[in-house]
Design a protein around this motif. Structure first.
Motif, PDB file in Angstrom:
ATOM      1  N   TYR A   1       0.819  -1.212   0.000  1.00 21.44           N
ATOM      2  CA  TYR A   1       0.000   0.000   0.000  1.00 21.44           C
ATOM      3  C   TYR A   1       0.851   1.259   0.000  1.00 21.44           C
ATOM      4  O   TYR A   1       0.430   2.316  -0.477  1.00 21.44           O
ATOM      5  CB  TYR A   1      -0.970  -0.029   1.180  1.00 21.44           C
ATOM      6  N   PHE A   2       2.077   1.152   0.534  1.00 20.84           N
ATOM      7  CA  PHE A   2       3.010   2.271   0.383  1.00 20.84           C
ATOM      8  C   PHE A   2       3.324   2.472  -1.091  1.00 20.84           C
ATOM      9  O   PHE A   2       3.421   3.604  -1.572  1.00 20.84           O
ATOM     10  CB  PHE A   2       4.293   2.007   1.173  1.00 20.84           C
ATOM     11  N   LYS A   3       3.490   1.385  -1.818  1.00 23.03           N
ATOM     12  CA  LYS A   3       3.754   1.466  -3.254  1.00 23.03           C
ATOM     13  C   LYS A   3       2.587   2.107  -3.995  1.00 23.03           C
ATOM     14  O   LYS A   3       2.772   2.968  -4.863  1.00 23.03           O
ATOM     15  CB  LYS A   3       4.031   0.060  -3.793  1.00 23.03           C
ATOM     16  N   GLU A   4       1.366   1.715  -3.616  1.00 18.36           N
ATOM     17  CA  GLU A   4       0.192   2.174  -4.347  1.00 18.36           C
ATOM     18  C   GLU A   4      -0.261   3.577  -3.952  1.00 18.36           C
ATOM     19  O   GLU A   4      -0.675   4.369  -4.808  1.00 18.36           O
ATOM     20  CB  GLU A   4      -0.961   1.180  -4.133  1.00 18.36           C
ATOM     21  N   LEU A   5      -0.185   3.899  -2.642  1.00 16.42           N
ATOM     22  CA  LEU A   5      -0.758   5.153  -2.154  1.00 16.42           C
ATOM     23  C   LEU A   5       0.278   6.196  -1.753  1.00 16.42           C
ATOM     24  O   LEU A   5      -0.014   7.393  -1.783  1.00 16.42           O
ATOM     25  CB  LEU A   5      -1.686   4.856  -0.966  1.00 16.42           C
ATOM     26  N   ARG A   6       1.471   5.769  -1.338  1.00 14.37           N
ATOM     27  CA  ARG A   6       2.513   6.721  -0.941  1.00 14.37           C
ATOM     28  C   ARG A   6       3.865   6.338  -1.541  1.00 14.37           C
ATOM     29  O   ARG A   6       4.829   6.060  -0.833  1.00 14.37           O
ATOM     30  CB  ARG A   6       2.609   6.820   0.588  1.00 14.37           C
ATOM     31  N   PRO A   7       3.933   6.334  -2.864  1.00 17.78           N
ATOM     32  CA  PRO A   7       5.193   5.946  -3.518  1.00 17.78           C
ATOM     33  C   PRO A   7       6.317   6.949  -3.299  1.00 17.78           C
ATOM     34  O   PRO A   7       7.471   6.668  -3.634  1.00 17.78           O
ATOM     35  CB  PRO A   7       4.795   5.871  -5.002  1.00 17.78           C
ATOM     36  N   ASP A   8       5.981   8.105  -2.714  1.00 21.25           N
ATOM     37  CA  ASP A   8       7.005   9.122  -2.453  1.00 21.25           C
ATOM     38  C   ASP A   8       7.812   8.823  -1.189  1.00 21.25           C
ATOM     39  O   ASP A   8       8.867   9.434  -0.963  1.00 21.25           O
ATOM     40  CB  ASP A   8       6.346  10.494  -2.308  1.00 21.25           C
ATOM     41  N   ILE A   9       7.337   7.891  -0.369  1.00 24.90           N
ATOM     42  CA  ILE A   9       7.994   7.597   0.906  1.00 24.90           C
ATOM     43  C   ILE A   9       8.951   6.409   0.752  1.00 24.90           C
ATOM     44  O   ILE A   9       8.601   5.384   0.176  1.00 24.90           O
ATOM     45  CB  ILE A   9       6.948   7.293   2.004  1.00 24.90           C
ATOM     46  N   PHE A  10      10.147   6.553   1.301  1.00 26.20           N
ATOM     47  CA  PHE A  10      11.155   5.496   1.238  1.00 26.20           C
ATOM     48  C   PHE A  10      11.000   4.568   2.450  1.00 26.20           C
ATOM     49  O   PHE A  10      11.110   5.011   3.594  1.00 26.20           O
ATOM     50  CB  PHE A  10      12.557   6.104   1.234  1.00 26.20           C
ATOM     51  N   VAL A  11      10.760   3.285   2.156  1.00 27.72           N
ATOM     52  CA  VAL A  11      10.574   2.292   3.218  1.00 27.72           C
ATOM     53  C   VAL A  11      11.445   1.073   2.927  1.00 27.72           C
ATOM     54  O   VAL A  11      11.432   0.544   1.814  1.00 27.72           O
ATOM     55  CB  VAL A  11       9.102   1.846   3.346  1.00 27.72           C
TER      56      VAL A  11
ATOM     57  N   PHE B   1       9.732 -17.251   6.718  1.00 30.29           N
ATOM     58  CA  PHE B   1       8.793 -17.924   7.606  1.00 30.29           C
ATOM     59  C   PHE B   1       7.542 -17.087   7.866  1.00 30.29           C
ATOM     60  O   PHE B   1       6.556 -17.587   8.391  1.00 30.29           O
ATOM     61  CB  PHE B   1       9.475 -18.271   8.931  1.00 30.29           C
ATOM     62  N   ALA B   2       7.601 -15.814   7.508  1.00 25.20           N
ATOM     63  CA  ALA B   2       6.451 -14.937   7.717  1.00 25.20           C
ATOM     64  C   ALA B   2       5.447 -15.034   6.574  1.00 25.20           C
ATOM     65  O   ALA B   2       4.288 -14.669   6.726  1.00 25.20           O
ATOM     66  CB  ALA B   2       6.905 -13.487   7.874  1.00 25.20           C
ATOM     67  N   PHE B   3       5.901 -15.536   5.430  1.00 24.26           N
ATOM     68  CA  PHE B   3       5.023 -15.596   4.274  1.00 24.26           C
ATOM     69  C   PHE B   3       4.102 -16.811   4.352  1.00 24.26           C
ATOM     70  O   PHE B   3       4.537 -17.924   4.652  1.00 24.26           O
ATOM     71  CB  PHE B   3       5.841 -15.645   2.984  1.00 24.26           C
ATOM     72  N   THR B   4       2.855 -16.573   4.063  1.00 23.08           N
ATOM     73  CA  THR B   4       1.844 -17.625   4.008  1.00 23.08           C
ATOM     74  C   THR B   4       1.107 -17.474   2.677  1.00 23.08           C
ATOM     75  O   THR B   4       1.248 -16.456   1.996  1.00 23.08           O
ATOM     76  CB  THR B   4       0.831 -17.478   5.156  1.00 23.08           C
ATOM     77  N   PRO B   5       0.313 -18.470   2.293  1.00 19.14           N
ATOM     78  CA  PRO B   5      -0.451 -18.324   1.044  1.00 19.14           C
ATOM     79  C   PRO B   5      -1.319 -17.067   1.018  1.00 19.14           C
ATOM     80  O   PRO B   5      -1.544 -16.474  -0.031  1.00 19.14           O
ATOM     81  CB  PRO B   5      -1.315 -19.595   1.016  1.00 19.14           C
ATOM     82  N   GLU B   6      -1.786 -16.644   2.201  1.00 18.10           N
ATOM     83  CA  GLU B   6      -2.620 -15.438   2.267  1.00 18.10           C
ATOM     84  C   GLU B   6      -1.801 -14.157   2.113  1.00 18.10           C
ATOM     85  O   GLU B   6      -2.351 -13.077   1.898  1.00 18.10           O
ATOM     86  CB  GLU B   6      -3.367 -15.381   3.600  1.00 18.10           C
ATOM     87  N   MET B   7      -0.470 -14.264   2.206  1.00 15.32           N
ATOM     88  CA  MET B   7       0.396 -13.087   2.192  1.00 15.32           C
ATOM     89  C   MET B   7       1.228 -12.979   0.917  1.00 15.32           C
ATOM     90  O   MET B   7       2.252 -12.318   0.886  1.00 15.32           O
ATOM     91  CB  MET B   7       1.360 -13.114   3.382  1.00 15.32           C
ATOM     92  N   ARG B   8       0.821 -13.611  -0.132  1.00 16.15           N
ATOM     93  CA  ARG B   8       1.598 -13.564  -1.357  1.00 16.15           C
ATOM     94  C   ARG B   8       1.751 -12.119  -1.842  1.00 16.15           C
ATOM     95  O   ARG B   8       0.791 -11.390  -1.982  1.00 16.15           O
ATOM     96  CB  ARG B   8       0.938 -14.412  -2.437  1.00 16.15           C
ATOM     97  N   MET B   9       2.989 -11.752  -2.115  1.00 21.82           N
ATOM     98  CA  MET B   9       3.282 -10.386  -2.531  1.00 21.82           C
ATOM     99  C   MET B   9       2.957 -10.194  -4.014  1.00 21.82           C
ATOM    100  O   MET B   9       3.456 -10.953  -4.854  1.00 21.82           O
ATOM    101  CB  MET B   9       4.760 -10.064  -2.292  1.00 21.82           C
ATOM    102  N   PRO B  10       2.160  -9.175  -4.351  1.00 28.71           N
ATOM    103  CA  PRO B  10       1.896  -8.897  -5.769  1.00 28.71           C
ATOM    104  C   PRO B  10       3.190  -8.502  -6.466  1.00 28.71           C
ATOM    105  O   PRO B  10       4.005  -7.753  -5.943  1.00 28.71           O
ATOM    106  CB  PRO B  10       0.917  -7.718  -5.709  1.00 28.71           C
ATOM    107  N   VAL B  11       3.365  -9.018  -7.664  1.00 27.64           N
ATOM    108  CA  VAL B  11       4.570  -8.708  -8.430  1.00 27.64           C
ATOM    109  C   VAL B  11       4.651  -7.208  -8.675  1.00 27.64           C
ATOM    110  O   VAL B  11       3.677  -6.566  -9.047  1.00 27.64           O
ATOM    111  CB  VAL B  11       4.561  -9.459  -9.778  1.00 27.64           C
ATOM    112  N   GLY B  12       5.817  -6.645  -8.445  1.00 32.13           N
ATOM    113  CA  GLY B  12       6.019  -5.221  -8.698  1.00 32.13           C
ATOM    114  C   GLY B  12       5.707  -4.322  -7.530  1.00 32.13           C
ATOM    115  O   GLY B  12       5.970  -3.115  -7.588  1.00 32.13           O
ATOM    116  N   ARG B  13       5.169  -4.864  -6.443  1.00 29.97           N
ATOM    117  CA  ARG B  13       4.808  -4.033  -5.288  1.00 29.97           C
ATOM    118  C   ARG B  13       5.966  -3.879  -4.305  1.00 29.97           C
ATOM    119  O   ARG B  13       6.032  -2.900  -3.577  1.00 29.97           O
ATOM    120  CB  ARG B  13       3.598  -4.624  -4.549  1.00 29.97           C
TER     121      ARG B  13
END
Length: 456
Positions: free
Chosen positions: A112-122, A131-143
């Motif tokens: 959501y930083f990528k989509e709504l606040r791309p000006d902020i460096f995170v 180990f934190a990634f689960t099927p529900e947490m799949r990262m969208p490509v490019g985000r």
């Protein structure tokens, strides 16, 4: 040898990659790497040097920060951080989310930083990120952009101990150059020190401060215990015993094809396979996949053979109990059948790849009755596959290389060894201490070979 204390500040290659990310900033950054490889230190130095403001939230030290990320709205997250840290978050602020695996909501917020606040460096970083990634947490490509980090390479180690002149010299050496004997011996001496210390930042810092291998050994003990304590975070308590078994076995099995019975005769193959997988996710070990090497990508023609290298050569030899033996022998490559040299090359190859791309290691083996052959590594360079042999010491046959070359017809083969730099009879021989220059040397020799072929 004693080094000045002011050198303890370590310049890491990742600094230039972080700067590159800043200049082409499009997405938040997630840094992947095993525990204690220097992620937090590098980001902090980068943030304080390259940004007007730097804000760090460590979810392990202060779990209370997790509540900030109960919302997915980056504007709300920014407002809460501003209140807590009493400073304005602007385009010249770096927000660092350390040990981010402890807060899955923070990982999810990055998109959501990528989509709504791309000006902020995170930037987010975590030692057990996978180990934190689960099927529900799949990262969208490019985000989110990923950056891989490893222990210090030999070149980074040389810079840490003040050998910038030697680094500059190696950067300028060509295949036709003869490296002076005194320089060759000095570099091999530094390499032996690196084999003992490894590339874990805390160990190297301790050496720079104390000039004591014994003190460094205590640090290595502490790091190993830290990794063992992490086993309880990987999954079920019942798996811990198998994790401990594999963790202790792999350092002794580097360069060997994995057979479960050689790890532990009493454990089930399924349990050992799972432990290998979990330790790989934690980046404590790295698989070396068997490949047919018939074409690119190398991963397209995998065999069922597999080897592993450990996270760090210093920790590896420490777990093998080789400290005193190494320090008493000049030719460290002869110890443990040369597996230290193979560990070193694998570790260097991983770290020298583009850190924004997850790199993998491969080897080639052919099983034929009376004619089995194995190549330590297969690497690719500009669309070409090269076989790599790692030789302990300055002697040894190259039979497997010849078998591979006869079958696969590569432009030439590569040998890493303790000897001099040379190209002879289709073999590019590179001193172990010049592994960081391998890409440049391969290109130089390929151009030379191509010209000779064209003129033939």
């Amino acid at each position: 040898m004693f080094f000045e204390l002011h050198i303890v500040t370590m310049d890491r290659a990742i600094s230039s990659h972080l700067l590159s990310w800043k200049k082409s900033h499009r997405t938040p950054l997630l840094i992947r790497g095993a525990r204690q490889v220097g992620k937090s230190y590098s980001v902090e130095r980068f943030g304080k040097k390259e940004f007007k403001n730097y804000v760090a939230l460590n979810f392990d030290l202060d779990p209370g920060f997790k509540s900030i990320f109960h919302t997915k709205d980056p504007n709300s997250i920014i407002s809460q951080i501003e209140l807590l840290f009493r400073q304005k978050i602007t385009k010249d602020t770096l927000i660092f989310l350390d040990e981010i695996q402890e807060c899955p909501d923070a990982i999810m917020s990055l998109r959501y930083f990528k989509e709504l606040r791309p000006d902020i460096f995170v930037i987010g970083a975590g030692s057990l990120l996978e180990f934190a990634f689960t099927p529900e947490m799949r990262m969208p490509v490019g985000r989110v952009q990923f950056l891989n980090m490893f222990p210090l390479t030999f070149s980074e180690f040389m810079r840490a101990v003040g050998e910038e002149n030697l680094i500059s010299y190696l950067n300028s050496v060509h295949i036709s150059d003869a490296i002076p004997k005194v320089v060759h011996e000095r570099l091999n001496s530094l390499l032996r020190t690196y084999f003992i210390l490894g590339g874990m930042p805390e160990v190297i810092a301790s050496y720079l401060e104390s000039d004591s291998f014994l003190t460094c050994s205590h640090i290595q003990d502490a790091l190993i215990e830290t990794y063992k304590r992490d086993f309880y975070k990987y999954g079920k308590t019942s798996e811990v015993i198998h994790l401990q078994t594999v963790f202790s076995a792999i350092p002794r099995m580097v360069s060997e094809q994995i057979k479960y019975v050689n790890i532990d005769r009493e454990s089930k193959s399924r349990d050992l396979k799972n432990a290998l997988h979990l330790l790989s996710l934690a980046r404590v070990i790295t698989p070396v996949y068997g490949t047919d090497a018939s074409g690119l990508p190398l991963g397209a023609t995998l065999s069922n053979k597999q080897k592993y290298i450990f996270l760090d050569i210093g920790l590896m030899q420490h777990l093998c109990g080789l400290n005193a033996e190494i320090m008493s022998l000049k030719d460290v490559m002869q110890i443990n059948r040369g597996s230290l040299a193979e560990q070193f090359i694998g570790q260097e190859l991983l770290a020298l790849e583009d850190p924004f791309i997850s790199s993998e290691l491969y080897f080639w083996a052919r099983d034929k009755t009376g004619s089995s052959s194995e190549i330590d590594y297969c690497i690719t360079r500009k669309g070409r596959i090269y076989p790599v042999e790692v030789k302990s010491g300055k002697t040894g046959t190259l039979r497997s290389l010849r078998v591979y070359m006869e079958e696969k017809k590569p432009p030439f083969a590569i040998r890493f060894w303790e000897g001099e730099l040379s190209f002879h009879d289709t073999i590019l021989s590179i001193p172990l201490y010049m592994t960081g220059e391998a890409g440049r040397l391969i290109d130089e020799v390929y151009e030379m070979v191509s010209k000779n072929f064209d003129n033939a």
